[in-house]
Design a protein around this motif. Structure first.
Motif, short mmCIF file in Angstrom:
data_model
loop_
_atom_site.label_atom_id
_atom_site.label_comp_id
_atom_site.label_asym_id
_atom_site.label_seq_id
_atom_site.Cartn_x
_atom_site.Cartn_y
_atom_site.Cartn_z
N PRO A 100 0.81 -1.23 0.00
CA PRO A 100 0.00 0.00 0.00
C PRO A 100 0.84 1.28 0.00
N ASP A 101 1.99 1.24 0.64
CA ASP A 101 2.82 2.45 0.75
C ASP A 101 3.38 2.92 -0.59
N THR A 102 3.36 2.02 -1.58
CA THR A 102 3.89 2.40 -2.89
C THR A 102 2.82 3.02 -3.80
N VAL A 103 1.57 2.98 -3.36
CA VAL A 103 0.46 3.51 -4.16
C VAL A 103 0.38 5.03 -4.00
N VAL A 156 -1.74 8.40 -4.39
CA VAL A 156 -3.12 8.87 -4.47
C VAL A 156 -3.12 10.36 -4.77
N VAL A 178 -6.26 7.14 -8.38
CA VAL A 178 -4.93 6.58 -8.63
C VAL A 178 -4.77 6.44 -10.13
N GLU A 233 -7.33 8.40 2.19
CA GLU A 233 -6.19 7.96 1.38
C GLU A 233 -5.71 6.56 1.78
N LYS A 234 -5.67 6.27 3.07
CA LYS A 234 -5.20 4.97 3.53
C LYS A 234 -6.09 3.85 2.99
N LYS A 278 -5.42 3.27 -0.72
CA LYS A 278 -4.16 2.56 -0.94
C LYS A 278 -4.30 1.06 -0.67
N GLU A 279 -4.97 0.72 0.42
CA GLU A 279 -5.13 -0.69 0.77
C GLU A 279 -6.04 -1.40 -0.23
N TYR A 310 -6.76 -0.53 -3.41
CA TYR A 310 -6.16 -0.63 -4.74
C TYR A 310 -5.04 -1.67 -4.76
N THR A 311 -4.31 -1.78 -3.65
CA THR A 311 -3.27 -2.80 -3.55
C THR A 311 -3.87 -4.19 -3.69
#
Length: 306
Positions: free
Chosen positions: A80-83, A85, A96, A111-112, A115-116, A118-119
């Motif tokens: 998730p940290d690589t996504v 937004v 994204v 946002e969190k 990210k999760e 979409y991951t």
């Protein structure tokens, strides 16, 4: 704010936090219990002539890792940290970049969460995933009419939108519909969003594919509807029997016996079927039981295509 109202709000907030905490604890406990049961079952049954490569792969993963919906090493590459937004300055909606195209999310999503989510979407559609819709020689071709049932954020439809001649998106969640309208705005001339459940009967909020499409030709159908897959197929009897070139990617992991039931139904209706490689573990399903592992989806093709 008076003291009574303030105390009431604090009590409500405390109750909400407590329930979320309990829910997380219960889910984590369930995952631990299921992992132990699955490991014991696989170790007992994967011996001699019963040794199955795909199940052995799951066993190897679970012996070294916590329980996961997709019990495979390839999942480790998605973080998730690589996504990244972004926020659209015009509509204030977050998005994204999915294959160089904007994929929007509900304005209510933080946002969190984006990210999760979409991951997980990327993980599910990895080439090695049992949840992947397209595969070798099973793809949306240029000029195809695509039907996407259970669209959610629309990552699959967005991936194929430039190849397709027409896309029908069936989605009922209002937040998703709002985001989908923004995502597919550049292709609005060929994307139709249908805010109804696809079922085996017609009501104000439900529609059968037989009635919606009648004699229209479609080429690729994706079905991912949280356990209502058979209702979708039963409401498309005429459609399935009349198509000359149709591919169907349909999920089979939501219910314990869906893989066998859906496969039998499609074969009876002159489709050649192939299960995706690997297994899905539905640890959130309280009805999950031995043999614990469920096939992810079926890729079916009209026999007339040969």
């Amino acid at each position: 704010m008076n003291k009574i109202k303030e105390n009431t709000l604090k009590q409500i907030l405390h109750a909400v936090v407590k329930n979320v905490y309990r829910s997380n604890i219960n889910q984590n406990f369930r995952k631990i219990v299921f992992r132990r049961k699955i490991l014991a079952f696989l170790r007992k049954n994967l011996i001699g002539d019963n040794c199955d490569y795909e199940k052995n792969e799951v066993l190897g993963y679970l012996e070294k890792n916590p329980l996961s919906m997709l019990p495979y090493e390839f999942t480790q590459k998605y973080k998730p940290d690589t996504v990244l937004v972004y926020t659209d300055k015009d509509c204030r909606m977050k998005y994204v970049m999915h294959e160089n195209k904007r994929l929007y999310f509900s304005p209510a999503w933080k946002e969190k969460r984006i990210k999760e989510y979409y991951t997980m979407s990327l993980t599910e559609q990895d080439i090695a995933s049992p949840h992947r819709y397209e595969y070798e020689n099973f793809e949306v071709n240029d000029g195809d009419v695509v039907v996407d049932i259970g669209v959610a954020e629309g990552n699959f439809a967005l991936s194929v939108v430039e190849r397709a001649k027409k896309i029908y998106l069936f989605e009922t969640e209002e937040d998703w519909v709002l985001a989908l309208k923004k995502t597919f705005e550049p292709w609005r001339e060929k994307v139709v969003i249908v805010n109804k459940f696809v079922s085996d009967h017609n009501t104000e909020n439900e529609i059968c594919l037989d009635d919606y499409f009648e004699d229209q030709e479609i080429n690729f159908m994706k079905v991912d509807v949280e356990g209502a897959e058979m209702e979708v197929l039963q409401g498309a009897r005429e459609l399935l029997s009349n198509q000359k070139k149709l591919k169907i990617a349909i999920c089979t992991y939501h219910k314990q016996n869906d893989a066998e039931i859906i496969n039998s139904y499609l074969e009876t209706n002159r489709f050649q079927t192939t299960f995706s490689k690997g297994y899905v573990i539905c640890f959130w399903d309280r009805k999950l039981s031995a043999p614990w592992l469920r096939k992810g989806l079926i890729r079916a093709t009209c026999k007339a295509i040969e």
